[in-house]
Design an enzyme around this catalytic site. Sequence first.
Site, PDB file in Angstrom:
ATOM      1  N   ILE A 141       0.856  -1.178   0.000  1.00 40.34           N
ATOM      2  CA  ILE A 141       0.000   0.000   0.000  1.00 40.34           C
ATOM      3  C   ILE A 141       0.902   1.241   0.000  1.00 40.34           C
ATOM      4  CG2 ILE A 141      -1.867   1.226   1.138  1.00 40.34           C
ATOM      5  CD1 ILE A 141      -2.576  -1.657   0.102  1.00 40.34           C
ATOM      6  N   LYS A 142       0.685   2.089  -0.999  1.00 45.58           N
ATOM      7  CA  LYS A 142       1.529   3.283  -1.157  1.00 45.58           C
ATOM      8  C   LYS A 142       0.950   4.451  -0.369  1.00 45.58           C
ATOM      9  CE  LYS A 142       3.890   4.377  -5.246  1.00 45.58           C
ATOM     10  NZ  LYS A 142       3.933   4.575  -6.706  1.00 45.58           N
ATOM     11  N   ILE A 143       1.790   5.034   0.473  1.00 43.95           N
ATOM     12  CA  ILE A 143       1.400   6.187   1.287  1.00 43.95           C
ATOM     13  C   ILE A 143       2.404   7.316   1.045  1.00 43.95           C
ATOM     14  CG2 ILE A 143       1.083   7.050   3.649  1.00 43.95           C
ATOM     15  CD1 ILE A 143       0.284   4.199   4.468  1.00 43.95           C
TER      16      ILE A 143
END
Length: 373
Positions: A141-143
């Site tokens: 998951i890209k944050i």
Amino acid sequence: MSNPTPTAELSAAGVSIWLDDLSRDRLTSGGLQKLIEEKNVVGVTTNPSIFQAAISKGTAYDAQVAELAGQGLDAEAAVFRITTQDVADACEVFAPVAAASQGVDGRVSIEVDPRKAWDTQGTIEEAKRLHEAVGKDNVLIKIPATLEGLEAITETLGAGISVNVTLIFSLERYRAVINAFLLGIEKAKANGHDLSTIHSVASFFVSRVDTEIDKRLDALDTEEASSLKGKAGVANARLAYQVFEEIFSSERWALLAEAGALPQRPLWASTGVKDPAYPDTLYVTELVAPNVVNTMPEKTLDATFDHGVIEGNTISGRYDEANSVLNALEGLGVSYNDVVALLETEGLDKFVASWNELLGDVQNALDAAGKES
């Protein structure tokens, strides 16, 4: 025996090659599988701009859009369904790579809604929702590495979810990202998660640094300024690797590693060369070191495969040289802090604009499909 290809040599030097692109066409045509087999690709990254380009071109998504229109979904719900499906399907393609590398590679990244980049709680909730919707062990998951994103990174990792931290431009922010990662792993340990299953990369952007700094050097119009063009991006990334080496040999890290934790690897992003005057493999061949990821647009991947010259580790031991580049820039009045702050703002603005464009395109497609049915 035939000579190894440059991408095979790059992999042997410790660099994981990930593709910075994804589309349904790539998945259904077998093109993605071909890149795994022929060009040593072991992962994929996506972002709002990539999905906007994929969904707005061709007819690959028409059937699903019509189906979603029939279910009465709005653009936001439709985009969530479409993108999580592509990522889940890509995770399936990379499952054997993930198994062979104990989950280090074979990773596919999906980004939280970029409009939530300044909303800590909203990002945490979105990260969990994306993780559940994709439903694959090898998703990341890209944050974004905004100040508000740091706590979200910690909380998401603490929940046992693997994270790709994106849009890092400065060394100071990179240190804060690693600290957020360590806090997250400490939290995951306290929460009873198996640390060996939690993976993370920190995406450090390269070419955009040169684009902005070169613009400022051109404005100075001196010989000294010209001599520094095209050097800042690589210098900045090399110093990031020095930070990685320093923190991941600390006592704090050693305690987590003993408990089964895996280091957060540096990932070189934005590695497509923007200035045609520079070698098209510049941000690949000059950034080779063990335990890094290079996520490449296909054009850069093809250039590397075709004529990249891999000369072993081109980062370690070059930190003085890298520092002297950044010091020389400051000496000329090119402010590093000003540049990296501007790039973070521009990067987020670009992703929000792409996301809004994507929502508009999908809404139009849903409306058109609704009229036809």
